[in-house]
Design an enzyme around this catalytic site. Structure first.
Site, PDB file in Angstrom:
ATOM      1  N   ILE A 175       0.835  -1.204   0.000  1.00  0.00           N
ATOM      2  CA  ILE A 175       0.000   0.000   0.000  1.00  0.00           C
ATOM      3  C   ILE A 175       0.869   1.253   0.000  1.00  0.00           C
ATOM      4  O   ILE A 175       0.626   2.204  -0.739  1.00  0.00           O
ATOM      5  CB  ILE A 175      -0.954   0.001   1.204  1.00  0.00           C
ATOM      6  CG1 ILE A 175      -1.937  -1.171   1.096  1.00  0.00           C
ATOM      7  CG2 ILE A 175      -1.717   1.329   1.300  1.00  0.00           C
ATOM      8  CD1 ILE A 175      -2.841  -1.329   2.298  1.00  0.00           C
ATOM      9  N   HIS A 209      11.504   0.630   7.329  1.00  0.00           N
ATOM     10  CA  HIS A 209      12.599  -0.010   8.061  1.00  0.00           C
ATOM     11  C   HIS A 209      13.253  -1.110   7.239  1.00  0.00           C
ATOM     12  O   HIS A 209      14.339  -1.578   7.584  1.00  0.00           O
ATOM     13  CB  HIS A 209      12.103  -0.578   9.393  1.00  0.00           C
ATOM     14  CG  HIS A 209      11.316  -1.851   9.254  1.00  0.00           C
ATOM     15  ND1 HIS A 209      10.012  -1.861   8.825  1.00  0.00           N
ATOM     16  CD2 HIS A 209      11.662  -3.139   9.475  1.00  0.00           C
ATOM     17  CE1 HIS A 209       9.578  -3.108   8.798  1.00  0.00           C
ATOM     18  NE2 HIS A 209      10.557  -3.913   9.169  1.00  0.00           N
ATOM     19  N   GLU A 255      15.267  -1.960   4.252  1.00  0.00           N
ATOM     20  CA  GLU A 255      16.149  -1.229   3.333  1.00  0.00           C
ATOM     21  C   GLU A 255      15.923  -1.624   1.879  1.00  0.00           C
ATOM     22  O   GLU A 255      15.880  -0.779   0.987  1.00  0.00           O
ATOM     23  CB  GLU A 255      17.600  -1.484   3.724  1.00  0.00           C
ATOM     24  CG  GLU A 255      18.615  -0.869   2.782  1.00  0.00           C
ATOM     25  CD  GLU A 255      19.758  -1.803   2.456  1.00  0.00           C
ATOM     26  OE1 GLU A 255      20.723  -1.329   1.817  1.00  0.00           O
ATOM     27  OE2 GLU A 255      19.681  -2.985   2.820  1.00  0.00           O
ATOM     28  N   ASN A 260      13.234  -2.923   0.335  1.00  0.00           N
ATOM     29  CA  ASN A 260      11.959  -2.411  -0.178  1.00  0.00           C
ATOM     30  C   ASN A 260      12.031  -0.913  -0.441  1.00  0.00           C
ATOM     31  O   ASN A 260      11.494  -0.409  -1.439  1.00  0.00           O
ATOM     32  CB  ASN A 260      10.830  -2.712   0.806  1.00  0.00           C
ATOM     33  CG  ASN A 260      10.519  -4.189   0.886  1.00  0.00           C
ATOM     34  OD1 ASN A 260      10.995  -4.976   0.077  1.00  0.00           O
ATOM     35  ND2 ASN A 260       9.721  -4.567   1.866  1.00  0.00           N
ATOM     36  N   LYS A 270      -5.171  -3.014  14.487  1.00  0.00           N
ATOM     37  CA  LYS A 270      -5.523  -1.815  13.724  1.00  0.00           C
ATOM     38  C   LYS A 270      -6.638  -1.044  14.427  1.00  0.00           C
ATOM     39  O   LYS A 270      -6.671   0.192  14.380  1.00  0.00           O
ATOM     40  CB  LYS A 270      -5.936  -2.189  12.307  1.00  0.00           C
ATOM     41  CG  LYS A 270      -4.833  -2.849  11.492  1.00  0.00           C
ATOM     42  CD  LYS A 270      -3.604  -1.969  11.359  1.00  0.00           C
ATOM     43  CE  LYS A 270      -3.776  -0.885  10.311  1.00  0.00           C
ATOM     44  NZ  LYS A 270      -2.508  -0.151  10.076  1.00  0.00           N
ATOM     45  N   LYS A 276     -10.701  -4.997   8.622  1.00  0.00           N
ATOM     46  CA  LYS A 276     -10.674  -5.992   9.703  1.00  0.00           C
ATOM     47  C   LYS A 276     -10.732  -5.333  11.076  1.00  0.00           C
ATOM     48  O   LYS A 276     -10.858  -6.027  12.090  1.00  0.00           O
ATOM     49  CB  LYS A 276      -9.412  -6.856   9.589  1.00  0.00           C
ATOM     50  CG  LYS A 276      -9.302  -7.624   8.280  1.00  0.00           C
ATOM     51  CD  LYS A 276     -10.448  -8.618   8.121  1.00  0.00           C
ATOM     52  CE  LYS A 276     -10.315  -9.410   6.842  1.00  0.00           C
ATOM     53  NZ  LYS A 276     -10.539  -8.592   5.631  1.00  0.00           N
ATOM     54  N   ILE A 296      -3.526   4.464   7.450  1.00  0.00           N
ATOM     55  CA  ILE A 296      -4.010   3.423   6.553  1.00  0.00           C
ATOM     56  C   ILE A 296      -4.408   2.239   7.430  1.00  0.00           C
ATOM     57  O   ILE A 296      -3.564   1.517   7.955  1.00  0.00           O
ATOM     58  CB  ILE A 296      -2.933   3.006   5.535  1.00  0.00           C
ATOM     59  CG1 ILE A 296      -2.431   4.229   4.773  1.00  0.00           C
ATOM     60  CG2 ILE A 296      -3.491   1.960   4.586  1.00  0.00           C
ATOM     61  CD1 ILE A 296      -3.512   5.024   4.052  1.00  0.00           C
ATOM     62  N   SER A 297      -5.705   2.071   7.610  1.00  0.00           N
ATOM     63  CA  SER A 297      -6.221   1.034   8.495  1.00  0.00           C
ATOM     64  C   SER A 297      -6.762  -0.125   7.673  1.00  0.00           C
ATOM     65  O   SER A 297      -6.386  -0.317   6.519  1.00  0.00           O
ATOM     66  CB  SER A 297      -7.293   1.626   9.420  1.00  0.00           C
ATOM     67  OG  SER A 297      -7.670   0.682  10.419  1.00  0.00           O
ATOM     68  N   ALA A 308       1.365   4.244   6.574  1.00  0.00           N
ATOM     69  CA  ALA A 308       1.017   2.939   6.008  1.00  0.00           C
ATOM     70  C   ALA A 308       1.840   1.809   6.614  1.00  0.00           C
ATOM     71  O   ALA A 308       1.576   0.645   6.318  1.00  0.00           O
ATOM     72  CB  ALA A 308       1.213   2.967   4.492  1.00  0.00           C
TER      73      ALA A 308
END
Length: 231
Positions: free
Chosen positions: A21, A42, A44, A46, A147, A135, A131-132, A89
């Site tokens: 997302i 966190h 690296e 990605n 969440k 669910k 960004i929830s 996100a």
């Protein structure tokens, strides 16, 4: 709705920027001309991949390797870049995996949200968007519960600023549409869905006299995405 989420000419910070997302948020934000785009993750590898992709498209993001649970580091990031709009996100989203590791879901999804939301408010960001997940409605699994707890924490930050414990909650389908009226989940409906937990938090928060917010309050909202990984 377009005005509500306008990022053109703004300094925008996206956490979880390397995720499924978060990376799409980065693509869409970059395409509409922010003055600065700070991408935080966190992981690296990605972060490197979305940073490279955006640069290949002609954008100039500012990548930051950081864990949102690290309050000191995140304070440095916010102080250095002064984001006007924050999209949070960063989260663990795989439902089955979080069932077996609930403590990690809580630490990442709840404590990470607490750190980022409070910094956004204390350092005068204009808007904070969590960004929830769908669910989070009457949660039946660890990921959804984490969440929902993150949303409840936002109510605390919101209450300290606006003296009300109800935050705007939107579905991502409605946000993509044209009307904010249809997108917004009615506050009374949300309280009913969540078993009045927001109301339970309200009196303590509303009676607080030690609010640290001294300037224009940060607008805080949550957007619930459906079709979460593994759900």
């Amino acid at each position: 709705m377009k005005d509500l989420f306008s990022v053109t000419g703004k300094t925008v910070l996206v956490t979880g920027a390397g995720g499924s997302i978060g990376s799409e948020l980065c693509r869409q934000v970059a395409a509409v001309g922010p003055s600065s785009l700070v991408i935080v993750d966190h992981a690296e590898n990605n972060l490197f991949e979305i940073d490279l992709e955006l640069r290949e498209r002609g954008h100039a993001p500012t990548p930051v390797v950081a864990d949102c649970r690290d309050a000191d580091l995140m304070e440095h990031v916010f102080t250095a870049h002064r984001p006007e709009i924050v999209f949070h996100a960063a989260a663990y989203k795989h439902v089955p995996m979080m069932e077996s590791q609930p403590s990690e879901a809580l630490k990442n999804n709840v404590l990470g949200t607490e750190v980022v939301a409070r910094l956004a408010a204390e350092l005068a960001a204009e808007k904070f968007v969590l960004i929830s997940s769908d669910k989070a409605v009457n949660p039946t699994n660890v990921m959804g519960a984490s969440k929902r707890l993150a949303e409840i924490h936002l109510q605390a930050v919101y209450a300290e600023q606006f003296k009300t414990a109800s935050i705007p909650v939107y579905s991502h389908e409605a946000v993509q549409g044209s009307g904010a009226t249809n997108a917004k989940v009615d506050a009374s409906t949300e309280r009913s869905r969540s078993g009045n937990r927001a109301e339970a938090a309200g009196p303590y928060l509303l009676n607080s006299t030690a609010s640290p917010f001294k300037r224009n309050p940060t607008k805080i909202m949550a957007v619930r995405f459906g079709n979460v990984l593994g759900s």
